[in-house]
Scaffold this motif. Structure first.
Motif, PDB file in Angstrom:
ATOM      1  N   GLY A  14       0.869  -1.027   0.110  1.00  0.00           N
ATOM      2  CA  GLY A  14      -0.055  -0.089   0.064  1.00  0.00           C
ATOM      3  C   GLY A  14       0.954   1.141   0.181  1.00  0.00           C
ATOM      4  O   GLY A  14       2.064   1.040  -0.274  1.00  0.00           O
ATOM      5  N   GLU A  42     -11.097   9.420   3.363  1.00  0.00           N
ATOM      6  CA  GLU A  42     -11.630   9.806   1.950  1.00  0.00           C
ATOM      7  C   GLU A  42     -10.693  10.788   1.407  1.00  0.00           C
ATOM      8  O   GLU A  42     -10.468  10.673   0.059  1.00  0.00           O
ATOM      9  CB  GLU A  42     -12.990  10.404   2.263  1.00  0.00           C
ATOM     10  N   TRP A  45      -7.517   8.920   0.146  1.00  0.00           N
ATOM     11  CA  TRP A  45      -7.686   8.280  -1.242  1.00  0.00           C
ATOM     12  C   TRP A  45      -7.921   9.014  -2.266  1.00  0.00           C
ATOM     13  O   TRP A  45      -7.500   8.826  -3.239  1.00  0.00           O
ATOM     14  CB  TRP A  45      -9.127   7.232  -0.826  1.00  0.00           C
ATOM     15  N   TRP A  49      -5.609   8.767  -5.772  1.00  0.00           N
ATOM     16  CA  TRP A  49      -6.244   8.704  -6.985  1.00  0.00           C
ATOM     17  C   TRP A  49      -5.612   9.850  -7.773  1.00  0.00           C
ATOM     18  O   TRP A  49      -5.355   9.826  -9.101  1.00  0.00           O
ATOM     19  CB  TRP A  49      -7.434   8.503  -6.942  1.00  0.00           C
ATOM     20  N   LEU A  92      -3.009   3.154   2.993  1.00  0.00           N
ATOM     21  CA  LEU A  92      -4.313   2.722   2.174  1.00  0.00           C
ATOM     22  C   LEU A  92      -3.564   1.653   1.304  1.00  0.00           C
ATOM     23  O   LEU A  92      -2.362   1.305   0.805  1.00  0.00           O
ATOM     24  CB  LEU A  92      -4.581   3.907   1.137  1.00  0.00           C
ATOM     25  N   TRP A  93      -4.577   0.571   1.028  1.00  0.00           N
ATOM     26  CA  TRP A  93      -4.272  -0.356   0.212  1.00  0.00           C
ATOM     27  C   TRP A  93      -5.578  -1.093  -0.378  1.00  0.00           C
ATOM     28  O   TRP A  93      -6.675  -0.675   0.006  1.00  0.00           O
ATOM     29  CB  TRP A  93      -3.491  -1.588   0.898  1.00  0.00           C
ATOM     30  N   LEU A  94      -5.690  -1.951  -1.167  1.00  0.00           N
ATOM     31  CA  LEU A  94      -6.956  -2.566  -1.889  1.00  0.00           C
ATOM     32  C   LEU A  94      -6.854  -4.040  -1.086  1.00  0.00           C
ATOM     33  O   LEU A  94      -5.786  -4.744  -1.068  1.00  0.00           O
ATOM     34  CB  LEU A  94      -6.926  -2.853  -3.161  1.00  0.00           C
ATOM     35  N   THR A 103     -12.586  -3.268  -2.474  1.00  0.00           N
ATOM     36  CA  THR A 103     -12.631  -3.104  -0.878  1.00  0.00           C
ATOM     37  C   THR A 103     -11.394  -2.344  -0.701  1.00  0.00           C
ATOM     38  O   THR A 103     -10.423  -2.945  -0.965  1.00  0.00           O
ATOM     39  CB  THR A 103     -12.739  -4.687  -0.253  1.00  0.00           C
ATOM     40  N   TYR A 104     -11.455  -1.314  -0.012  1.00  0.00           N
ATOM     41  CA  TYR A 104     -10.268  -0.617   0.350  1.00  0.00           C
ATOM     42  C   TYR A 104      -9.887  -1.032   1.725  1.00  0.00           C
ATOM     43  O   TYR A 104     -10.953  -1.236   2.600  1.00  0.00           O
ATOM     44  CB  TYR A 104     -10.591   0.933   0.511  1.00  0.00           C
ATOM     45  N   PHE A 106      -7.585   0.134   5.107  1.00  0.00           N
ATOM     46  CA  PHE A 106      -6.700   1.426   5.749  1.00  0.00           C
ATOM     47  C   PHE A 106      -6.570   1.620   7.080  1.00  0.00           C
ATOM     48  O   PHE A 106      -7.282   0.702   7.944  1.00  0.00           O
ATOM     49  CB  PHE A 106      -7.697   2.815   5.455  1.00  0.00           C
ATOM     50  N   THR A 121     -12.193  -0.972   6.564  1.00  0.00           N
ATOM     51  CA  THR A 121     -12.239  -1.199   5.274  1.00  0.00           C
ATOM     52  C   THR A 121     -13.523  -0.519   4.772  1.00  0.00           C
ATOM     53  O   THR A 121     -14.325  -0.020   5.404  1.00  0.00           O
ATOM     54  CB  THR A 121     -12.745  -2.757   4.875  1.00  0.00           C
ATOM     55  N   GLY A 145      -4.944  -0.330  -9.578  1.00  0.00           N
ATOM     56  CA  GLY A 145      -5.480  -0.795  -8.451  1.00  0.00           C
ATOM     57  C   GLY A 145      -4.847  -2.353  -8.306  1.00  0.00           C
ATOM     58  O   GLY A 145      -4.447  -2.617  -7.001  1.00  0.00           O
TER      59      GLY A 145
END
Length: 153
Positions: A14, A42, A45, A49, A92-94, A103-104, A106, A121, A145
């Motif tokens: 992440g 949020e 993230w 992005w 952060l990661w997926l 599904t994130y 954190f 998540t 992703g």
């Protein structure tokens, strides 16, 4: 309150993004208000992005592409209180990258990522702008992703 936050493993997956807790983010007890954690996650993230070349929503859902999405689920566990303003971070990661949902994962943590204050998540579903029904993520989103997926090793 001066509880020690539990130690976290070394960052091996992440991304770690800085966040700032301001005095007005604290509640009447001087603790970071529980509702501020998801807002700061949020924002982290969105910054991640944006750094990857995805532009923020600017009023046109059709043009928003992968940003036309909705939160299906949010889970958060609070491990230790944050009791002062200052510099922190969000790791952060997926956890999962599906066809129409992601599904994130954190962690809200110390600036160096060593201490965890909260973790959780969030599941997002990509929506078609016209129908508001689930639709697949773009190839570009999926490529970025995949780089954020937490290893299952």
């Amino acid at each position: 309150m001066t509880a020690e936050a539990p130690a976290a493993p070394a960052l091996s997956y992440g991304r770690l993004l800085p966040v700032t807790v301001h005095f007005d983010d604290l509640d009447a007890l001087g603790l970071l208000h529980n509702a501020r954690y998801p807002v700061m996650v949020e924002r982290a993230w969105t910054a991640l992005w944006n750094d990857q070349g995805f532009l923020a929503y600017e009023g046109d859902w059709e043009a928003a592409g992968d940003f036309c999405n909705a939160v299906k689920e949010l889970r958060i566990s609070y491990e230790a209180p944050i009791n002062r303003p200052g510099e922190y971070a969000v790791h952060l990661w997926l956890e999962r990258l599906g066809n129409t949902a992601v599904t994130y994962g954190f962690r809200f943590c110390s600036a160096d990522g060593a201490l965890t204050y909260a973790h959780g998540t969030r599941v997002l579903v990509r929506l078609d702008a016209a129908t508001l029904r689930p639709t697949p993520w773009s190839d570009r989103f999926r490529a970025v992703g995949r780089e954020l997926l937490r290893s299952r090793d």
